[in-house]
Scaffold this motif. Structure first.
Motif, mmCIF file in Angstrom:
data_model
loop_
_atom_site.group_PDB
_atom_site.id
_atom_site.type_symbol
_atom_site.label_atom_id
_atom_site.label_comp_id
_atom_site.label_asym_id
_atom_site.label_seq_id
_atom_site.Cartn_x
_atom_site.Cartn_y
_atom_site.Cartn_z
ATOM 1 N N VAL A 122 4.921 -0.165 14.164
ATOM 2 C CA VAL A 122 5.152 0.374 13.329
ATOM 3 C C VAL A 122 3.782 0.206 12.050
ATOM 4 N N PRO A 123 2.714 0.838 12.265
ATOM 5 C CA PRO A 123 1.021 0.820 11.442
ATOM 6 C C PRO A 123 1.366 0.322 10.519
ATOM 7 N N VAL A 124 0.531 -0.455 10.300
ATOM 8 C CA VAL A 124 0.338 -0.898 8.723
ATOM 9 C C VAL A 124 0.062 0.408 7.868
ATOM 10 N N GLY A 125 -0.574 1.005 7.721
ATOM 11 C CA GLY A 125 -0.055 1.941 7.134
ATOM 12 C C GLY A 125 1.029 2.979 6.430
ATOM 13 N N GLN A 126 1.991 2.190 6.450
ATOM 14 C CA GLN A 126 3.592 2.198 6.150
ATOM 15 C C GLN A 126 3.319 0.682 4.910
ATOM 16 N N ALA A 127 3.247 -0.133 5.672
ATOM 17 C CA ALA A 127 3.356 -0.914 4.094
ATOM 18 C C ALA A 127 2.056 -0.622 3.551
ATOM 19 N N GLN A 128 1.220 0.100 3.199
ATOM 20 C CA GLN A 128 0.156 0.182 2.250
ATOM 21 C C GLN A 128 0.509 1.374 1.474
ATOM 22 N N SER A 129 0.966 2.271 2.039
ATOM 23 C CA SER A 129 1.748 2.938 1.254
ATOM 24 C C SER A 129 2.808 2.451 0.623
ATOM 25 N N LEU A 130 3.659 2.252 1.467
ATOM 26 C CA LEU A 130 4.472 1.434 0.690
ATOM 27 C C LEU A 130 3.994 0.432 -0.923
ATOM 28 N N TYR A 131 2.648 -0.595 -0.618
ATOM 29 C CA TYR A 131 2.162 -1.112 -1.612
ATOM 30 C C TYR A 131 1.915 -0.136 -2.891
ATOM 31 N N ASN A 132 1.450 1.241 -2.572
ATOM 32 C CA ASN A 132 1.031 2.342 -3.428
ATOM 33 C C ASN A 132 1.723 2.801 -4.030
ATOM 34 N N ASP A 133 3.017 2.999 -3.102
ATOM 35 C CA ASP A 133 4.331 4.057 -4.313
ATOM 36 C C ASP A 133 4.355 2.372 -5.284
ATOM 37 N N LEU A 134 4.947 1.668 -5.232
ATOM 38 C CA LEU A 134 5.545 0.879 -5.314
ATOM 39 C C LEU A 134 4.665 0.367 -7.117
ATOM 40 N N MET A 135 3.335 0.384 -7.075
ATOM 41 C CA MET A 135 2.141 0.176 -7.816
ATOM 42 C C MET A 135 2.562 1.119 -9.119
ATOM 43 N N ARG A 136 2.648 2.464 -8.606
ATOM 44 C CA ARG A 136 2.149 3.472 -8.631
ATOM 45 C C ARG A 136 3.557 3.425 -10.393
ATOM 46 N N PHE A 137 4.588 2.916 -9.460
ATOM 47 C CA PHE A 137 5.308 3.308 -10.937
ATOM 48 C C PHE A 137 6.539 2.305 -10.950
#
Length: 667
Positions: free
Chosen positions: A604-619
């Motif tokens: 599960v490449p780390v981009g999945q975590a980075q995408s989740l982190y960015n989305d949560l920050m955005r909301f």
């Protein structure tokens, strides 16, 4: 209930420092039993694996046979009783010879303790197997593309090193596996007979892949990649000439964990047909007849799966009895298959692995663990049903666990019976109900049946938390129907099962329904992300190595072909991704989330975590991201594991118990 601070550090230290038994081998005459044991190194930056001699009678204490300064692993006994093993030693001096060694090599230790070099290879040996008769050995080692022999391979390695080149040109091969980048070399099978130089037999489908010798050493079998991504080929070759004799394949099937029968007439292996959107995963044991070339399903009526371990075959020629393990209702028993096809469960409880059978076929040795017990070496009768094992003497320092274990039962919304384990901390009662952490497992084709060092429930129990370990749809050990009901809906039936089991657990008066959290790893991390988009009932969620954006994930994971089969082409099957990808509902998340991920996670490449982190920050969702740059899909470093538990516990203490956030000192 345990105090939120006082007991945890001592238990953490003891838990992480606990010696880990990982495999077991038995001498050909049945008199010596060797276990591999991992211990934390002095700096707590890794584990050293050493070999431990265990008394099969259970009377004497075990003792290390590995020198303190060395690490030895993957043991196997040769026909003469010599112990073979892999080890990385920079130099050697034995039998009047000496020299320097590059990488992991194959060694032998005689009964008097003398160590001799058996085989080495530029870049190292990754796996090996021995013949039960004679002194032949087969091993797996890599060759650079275009190198026909070891000498050419060594020269090309030197050329690349001198030129400062580490580039890889990939073709149709995989580029990554788990936490390591693949290439530029590829794995091959070598056979070495006594007094002769090794010969290259063929290429394999993965580093450390399956390779096995027939009892007399005349045949070698291994697997290699097929033309289709969901198929591999079983190859049987002449071990003296190095030429292929037979191949077995069936489109859509993959074969693993090969073993020859005692008379070399058949090859037994595990056959898997991986799931697709329309068909569930299937696993069985099959026999290849080397004369007729027929393939026979050995477990046509067995509703569970014979995995994850390798089947152990009777050592008596003509006897087709075999033993295997498989998940069943939150346990992983030992099963015996008799020559007439009758299957008998031999163990009543616990999870078993690394089976060994005595020369007369009367006794088994194994590693036994459970949710409430680390692996221990045990002895079993090879025929008695539903027995309790005899425990042998091995190092154990963990002592009593900080709580108790019980089961929880529920019914799915489709009427299917569900179960989970529940760990209760000390002192939990109606007067002092414990906060609850729900922890769905990874996989998803797994079960909470065995001890685990990653996401173990007992560090949480030591802090005063109850931990629910649910087995939802797609879990193993509940028959093929459990796979059917979860097929094609990663975020559907499994999620609803987790909630049903959570509701059932919270009917207990010793659990506090107002203080609940959820934490998952891998597929459990995906369910954590899915849960965050479906409900706000949990006060905090931990997502470790979980999928967030399924379309991006299937394009980037090392298992691209596998997940592409499940979800299809996102351009053609858009609705499957829309129905199962948590990121589509990012705006619905309100629960605080702790993300844990490794920078070298290729599953599960780390981009999945980075995408989740960015989305949560955005909301504007409260979020923390615990990032380990050098870890993979799991956490392998002791200090990192300690840090993960500390961060997770502090996170739950803050959000469930209302304590002030405590930043771990090393962060």
């Amino acid at each position: 209930m345990a105090d939120s601070l006082s007991d945890t550090p001592a238990f953490h230290d003891l838990f992480i420092a606990q010696p880990r038994l990982i495999d077991l081998v038995l001498a050909p005459d049945g008199t010596r039993l060797i276990a591999s044991v991992q211990t934390v190194n002095r700096e707590a930056t890794g584990y050293a694996t050493r070999l431990l001699e265990v008394d099969p009678s259970g009377e004497r204490e075990s003792f290390l046979v590995t020198e303190p300064a060395q690490s030895e692993f993957a043991p196997a006994f040769a026909a003469d009783g010599t112990l073979r093993f892999l080890s990385h030693r920079e130099s050697y001096s034995s039998s009047g010879k000496s020299g320097e060694i590059e990488g992991v090599a194959l060694w032998a230790r005689s009964a008097d303790g003398e160590v001799e070099l058996v085989a080495h290879h530029p870049g190292g040996v990754s796996a090996f197997t021995v013949a039960k008769q004679g002194g032949s050995v087969a091993y797996t080692a890599a060759l650079l593309v275009g190198a026909a022999d070891t000498a050419t391979h060594a020269e090309r390695r030197r050329q690349r090193e001198n030129a400062g080149v580490n580039a890889v040109l990939h073709g149709a091969n995989a580029t990554r596996a788990w936490r390591r980048a693949l290439g530029p070399d590829e794995p091959h099978t070598f056979v070495q007979h006594p007094g002769k130089a090794p010969i290259k037999v063929g290429s394999q489908d993965a580093p450390g892949g399956d390779v096995v010798l027939s009892p007399d050493g005349s045949l070698v079998a291994y697997t290699r990649a097929g033309d289709a991504p969901d198929t591999n080929v079983v190859v049987v070759a002449d071990a003296a000439a190095g030429v292929e004799r037979l191949t077995f394949l069936r489109p859509g099937d993959q074969y693993y964990r090969l073993a020859f029968t005692a008379d070399s007439s058949k090859l037994i292996c595990q056959r898997q047909r991986e799931e697709t959107y329309d068909a569930e995963w299937q696993v069985t044991l099959v026999a290849f007849d080397l004369d007729s070339r027929e393939e026979t399903d050995l477990l046509p009526e067995f509703d569970n799966w014979p995995w994850p371990g390798r089947a152990v075959l009777s050592p008596i020629p003509g006897d087709t009895t075999l033993w295997f393990t498989g998940d069943e209702q939150g346990h992983c028993p030992v099963f015996r298959r008799d020559p007439d096809g009758t299957v008998t469960r031999l163990t009543a409880s616990g999870a078993y692995a690394s089976l060994c059978v005595t020369p007369d076929g009367s006794t088994l040795y194994a590693l036994r663990s459970g949710i409430d017990s680390p692996p221990r070496v045990v002895r079993l009768d090879a025929a008695a049903a539903d027995q309790q094992p005899a425990f042998l003497k091995t190092p154990s320092e963990l002592g009593s666990l900080p709580g108790t274990l019980t089961a929880v039962h529920a019914e799915g919304d489709d009427g299917f019976p569900l179960r989970a384990w529940l760990v209760l901390p000390e002192g939990a009662s109606a007067g002092h109900p414990a906060p609850l952490i729900v922890a769905p497992h990874g996989g998803p084709q797994m079960s909470w049946s065995a001890w685990t060092w990653l996401w173990n429930p007992w560090p949480l129990a030591a802090r005063g938390y109850a931990v629910l370990l649910p087995d939802p749809a797609l879990s193993t050990g509940y028959g093929q129907r459990m796979q059917e009901r979860g097929r094609g809906q990663y975020g559907g039936q499994p999620y609803r099962d987790v909630i049903a089991l959570t509701d059932a657990a919270l009917e207990r008066d010793d659990l506090d329904a107002t203080r609940t959290g959820l934490a998952g790893w891998s597929y459990g991390g995906y369910l954590a992300n899915r849960t965050a988009t479906r409900t706000d009932r949990f006060k905090a969620i931990v997502s470790h190595a979980g999928m967030w954006n399924l379309e991006a994930f299937q394009a980037d994971t090392e298992l691209h072909a596998y997940f592409h089969k499940i979800f299809g082409d996102p351009l053609a099957q858009r609705e499957r991704y829309d129905a199962n990808s948590p990121h589509r509902d990012a705006a619905k998340v309100t629960t605080p989330i702790l993300i844990v991920h490794g920078g070298k996670d290729y599953r599960v490449p780390v981009g999945q975590a980075q995408s989740l982190y960015n989305d949560l920050m955005r909301f504007d969702v409260p979020v923390r991201f615990l990032y380990f740059p050098d870890e993979g899909h799991g956490i392998g470093t002791p200090n990192h594991l300690r840090l993960m538990y500390e961060t997770v516990l502090n996170f739950f203490d803050h959000h469930l118990l209302g304590q002030e956030w405590r930043q771990p000192a090393l962060l």
